[in-house]
Write an enzyme that holds these catalytic residues in place. Sequence first.
Site, PDB file in Angstrom:
ATOM      1  N   GLY A  14       0.894  -1.382   0.004  1.00 51.61           N
ATOM      2  CA  GLY A  14      -0.173   0.106  -0.043  1.00 51.61           C
ATOM      3  C   GLY A  14       0.663   0.956  -0.042  1.00 51.61           C
ATOM      4  O   GLY A  14       0.350   2.366   0.448  1.00 51.61           O
ATOM      5  N   ILE A  21       0.505   6.169   4.045  1.00 53.91           N
ATOM      6  CA  ILE A  21       0.774   5.576   5.586  1.00 53.91           C
ATOM      7  C   ILE A  21       1.801   4.261   5.789  1.00 53.91           C
ATOM      8  O   ILE A  21       2.596   4.360   6.419  1.00 53.91           O
ATOM      9  CB  ILE A  21      -0.525   5.226   6.139  1.00 53.91           C
ATOM     10  CG1 ILE A  21      -1.585   6.609   6.692  1.00 53.91           C
ATOM     11  CG2 ILE A  21      -0.338   4.692   7.553  1.00 53.91           C
ATOM     12  CD1 ILE A  21      -2.922   6.268   7.140  1.00 53.91           C
ATOM     13  N   ILE A  93      -4.152  -1.035   2.458  1.00 55.28           N
ATOM     14  CA  ILE A  93      -4.817  -0.901   1.231  1.00 55.28           C
ATOM     15  C   ILE A  93      -6.375  -0.716   1.400  1.00 55.28           C
ATOM     16  O   ILE A  93      -6.984  -1.297   2.386  1.00 55.28           O
ATOM     17  CB  ILE A  93      -4.823  -2.416   0.532  1.00 55.28           C
ATOM     18  CG1 ILE A  93      -3.147  -2.462  -0.139  1.00 55.28           C
ATOM     19  CG2 ILE A  93      -5.569  -2.551  -0.638  1.00 55.28           C
ATOM     20  CD1 ILE A  93      -2.654  -3.537  -0.462  1.00 55.28           C
ATOM     21  N   TYR A 156     -18.322   9.272   4.478  1.00 54.07           N
ATOM     22  CA  TYR A 156     -17.251   7.995   4.593  1.00 54.07           C
ATOM     23  C   TYR A 156     -17.719   6.687   4.238  1.00 54.07           C
ATOM     24  O   TYR A 156     -17.199   5.741   3.735  1.00 54.07           O
ATOM     25  CB  TYR A 156     -16.678   7.705   5.961  1.00 54.07           C
ATOM     26  CG  TYR A 156     -15.268   7.019   6.090  1.00 54.07           C
ATOM     27  CD1 TYR A 156     -14.216   7.468   5.505  1.00 54.07           C
ATOM     28  CD2 TYR A 156     -15.434   5.815   7.016  1.00 54.07           C
ATOM     29  CE1 TYR A 156     -13.085   6.717   5.721  1.00 54.07           C
ATOM     30  CE2 TYR A 156     -14.252   4.926   7.114  1.00 54.07           C
ATOM     31  CZ  TYR A 156     -13.037   5.331   6.352  1.00 54.07           C
ATOM     32  OH  TYR A 156     -12.084   4.532   6.361  1.00 54.07           O
ATOM     33  N   LYS A 163     -14.741  -0.978   7.086  1.00 50.16           N
ATOM     34  CA  LYS A 163     -13.647  -0.848   8.008  1.00 50.16           C
ATOM     35  C   LYS A 163     -14.287  -1.715   9.491  1.00 50.16           C
ATOM     36  O   LYS A 163     -13.510  -2.129  10.143  1.00 50.16           O
ATOM     37  CB  LYS A 163     -13.416   0.534   8.516  1.00 50.16           C
ATOM     38  CG  LYS A 163     -12.668   1.315   7.578  1.00 50.16           C
ATOM     39  CD  LYS A 163     -11.280   0.611   7.226  1.00 50.16           C
ATOM     40  CE  LYS A 163     -10.495   1.542   6.436  1.00 50.16           C
ATOM     41  NZ  LYS A 163      -9.247   0.767   5.779  1.00 50.16           N
ATOM     42  N   THR A 194      -3.750  12.017   2.382  1.00 53.02           N
ATOM     43  CA  THR A 194      -3.021  10.826   1.439  1.00 53.02           C
ATOM     44  C   THR A 194      -3.973  10.790   0.271  1.00 53.02           C
ATOM     45  O   THR A 194      -4.905  11.467   0.117  1.00 53.02           O
ATOM     46  CB  THR A 194      -2.878   9.515   2.000  1.00 53.02           C
ATOM     47  OG1 THR A 194      -4.458   9.012   2.351  1.00 53.02           O
ATOM     48  CG2 THR A 194      -2.289   9.294   3.337  1.00 53.02           C
ATOM     49  N   SER A 196      -5.621   8.378  -1.060  1.00 56.37           N
ATOM     50  CA  SER A 196      -7.099   7.724  -0.711  1.00 56.37           C
ATOM     51  C   SER A 196      -7.832   8.703  -0.038  1.00 56.37           C
ATOM     52  O   SER A 196      -9.021   8.712  -0.134  1.00 56.37           O
ATOM     53  CB  SER A 196      -6.847   6.568  -0.046  1.00 56.37           C
ATOM     54  OG  SER A 196      -6.182   5.554  -0.469  1.00 56.37           O
TER      55      SER A 196
HETATM   56  P1  NAP Z   1      -2.896   5.617   0.213  1.00 51.76           P
HETATM   57  O1  NAP Z   1      -1.677   6.329   0.264  1.00 51.76           O
HETATM   58  O2  NAP Z   1      -3.729   6.381  -1.160  1.00 51.76           O
HETATM   59  O3  NAP Z   1      -2.746   4.017  -0.125  1.00 51.76           O
HETATM   60  C1  NAP Z   1      -3.565   3.205  -0.349  1.00 51.76           C
HETATM   61  C2  NAP Z   1      -3.193   2.205  -0.924  1.00 51.76           C
HETATM   62  O4  NAP Z   1      -3.913   0.931  -1.358  1.00 51.76           O
HETATM   63  C3  NAP Z   1      -2.532   2.415  -2.428  1.00 51.76           C
HETATM   64  O5  NAP Z   1      -1.222   1.987  -2.486  1.00 51.76           O
HETATM   65  C4  NAP Z   1      -3.297   1.793  -3.484  1.00 51.76           C
HETATM   66  O6  NAP Z   1      -2.669   1.657  -4.762  1.00 51.76           O
HETATM   67  C5  NAP Z   1      -3.602   0.621  -2.586  1.00 51.76           C
HETATM   68  N1  NAP Z   1      -4.798  -0.092  -3.616  1.00 51.76           N
HETATM   69  C6  NAP Z   1      -5.893   0.183  -3.869  1.00 51.76           C
HETATM   70  N2  NAP Z   1      -6.597  -0.679  -4.441  1.00 51.76           N
HETATM   71  C7  NAP Z   1      -5.659  -1.884  -4.578  1.00 51.76           C
HETATM   72  C8  NAP Z   1      -5.550  -3.083  -4.914  1.00 51.76           C
HETATM   73  N3  NAP Z   1      -6.619  -3.556  -5.720  1.00 51.76           N
HETATM   74  N4  NAP Z   1      -4.435  -4.032  -5.018  1.00 51.76           N
HETATM   75  C9  NAP Z   1      -3.470  -3.540  -4.426  1.00 51.76           C
HETATM   76  N5  NAP Z   1      -3.415  -2.304  -3.881  1.00 51.76           N
HETATM   77  C10 NAP Z   1      -4.424  -1.425  -3.727  1.00 51.76           C
HETATM   78  O7  NAP Z   1      -3.702   5.851   1.451  1.00 51.76           O
HETATM   79  P2  NAP Z   1      -3.476   5.670   2.620  1.00 51.76           P
HETATM   80  O8  NAP Z   1      -4.312   6.714   3.439  1.00 51.76           O
HETATM   81  O9  NAP Z   1      -2.156   5.506   3.176  1.00 51.76           O
HETATM   82  O10 NAP Z   1      -4.332   4.521   3.014  1.00 51.76           O
HETATM   83  C11 NAP Z   1      -3.563   3.294   3.534  1.00 51.76           C
HETATM   84  C12 NAP Z   1      -4.522   2.580   4.631  1.00 51.76           C
HETATM   85  O11 NAP Z   1      -5.003   3.483   5.482  1.00 51.76           O
HETATM   86  C13 NAP Z   1      -6.115   2.215   4.053  1.00 51.76           C
HETATM   87  O12 NAP Z   1      -6.813   1.142   4.541  1.00 51.76           O
HETATM   88  C14 NAP Z   1      -6.946   3.479   4.714  1.00 51.76           C
HETATM   89  O13 NAP Z   1      -8.425   3.112   4.688  1.00 51.76           O
HETATM   90  C15 NAP Z   1      -6.430   3.591   5.789  1.00 51.76           C
HETATM   91  N6  NAP Z   1      -6.770   4.974   6.821  1.00 51.76           N
HETATM   92  C16 NAP Z   1      -6.350   5.996   6.037  1.00 51.76           C
HETATM   93  C17 NAP Z   1      -6.580   6.908   6.884  1.00 51.76           C
HETATM   94  C18 NAP Z   1      -6.341   8.509   6.277  1.00 51.76           C
HETATM   95  O14 NAP Z   1      -6.973   9.350   6.750  1.00 51.76           O
HETATM   96  N7  NAP Z   1      -5.569   8.697   5.365  1.00 51.76           N
HETATM   97  C19 NAP Z   1      -7.266   7.050   8.160  1.00 51.76           C
HETATM   98  C20 NAP Z   1      -7.392   5.787   8.641  1.00 51.76           C
HETATM   99  C21 NAP Z   1      -7.106   4.624   7.910  1.00 51.76           C
HETATM  100  P3  NAP Z   1      -2.726   2.786  -5.891  1.00 51.76           P
HETATM  101  O15 NAP Z   1      -2.822   3.956  -5.279  1.00 51.76           O
HETATM  102  O16 NAP Z   1      -1.678   2.460  -6.597  1.00 51.76           O
HETATM  103  O17 NAP Z   1      -4.214   2.406  -6.322  1.00 51.76           O
END
Ligand code: NAP
Length: 256
Positions: A14, A21, A93, A156, A163, A194, A196
Amino acid sequence: MGDLLKNKNILIMGVRNKWSIAWGIAKAAKEQGANLILTYLGEREKESLDKLIAGMDNVETCPCDVTSDENLDELFSNIKNKYGVIHGVVHAIAFAKSEDLQDTFVNTSRDGFHTAMDVSVYSLIAVAKRAKELMTEGGSIITLTYRGSEKVYPGYNIMGVAKAALEASVRYTAHELGAQNIRVNAISSGPVKTMSAKGVKNFSDILEIVEKKSFLRRNVTLEDLGGTAVYLLSDLSSGLTGEVLYIDAGYNNMGL
Ligand code: NAP
């Protein structure tokens, strides 16, 4: 540099870019001596990942789309051939269709529901099933969740439902794999800007409110999350499994 993860092979899924993250976790794990395997989704992402890891030792990248069983089988077979054993997995992810994060919740399509659950929840189960075969020395699996699993954050939507299912999956997986000394936990992160997160309506409002109201009067950083992930991946947390840890500057305990 420390050595909390020295000689540990850690799979991190991810890392999209330097704001991810998973990248914060990768950097922290590297600083503690881990060997890293980072996955990417497509060629475009590989390019940006290669730039990020330029000059780092013992880090390699592999393609993997978690919606494909063939991709997952190939990933774990390559890891088995090269490393034999892994000690940690970071599952960072999630995905939901943008229309399902912009429209009202009751308009979530059947297809959008399946996609969000497949990428954001089933992928953890599919990864754990394969990882356990290579965690012959015990191990630690981490996923990332958000408080939208428990309380309503307008916009959300389907991700909140995903989640909630992810956190339940953590408990069921942790129960089963505990017999092999494999621990499974989730970090419930406060909001982080980020790629996402940009898909969530009103995300900048959430960041602002949390900064104002959290106990620490700030949002969390990639360093905060990286430090917790090192703790969870290392033997420091050897008695901890099946838990959801809030790393949100205290926000989840605010009443008003
Ligand atoms: P991010 O940088 O956009 O990372 C999300 C990752 O998921 C990306 O690398 C994306 O790849 C990958 N992904 C999506 N579909 C996929 C697939 N089919 N196969 C493999 N990889 C896939 O965002 P992030 O915020 O760091 O997210 C990481 C985790 O933290 C997620 O579970 C998110 O829900 C969680 N989270 C985030 C926050 C926040 O505020 N940012 C808060 C709580 C929890 P591509 O970009 O290449 O598509």
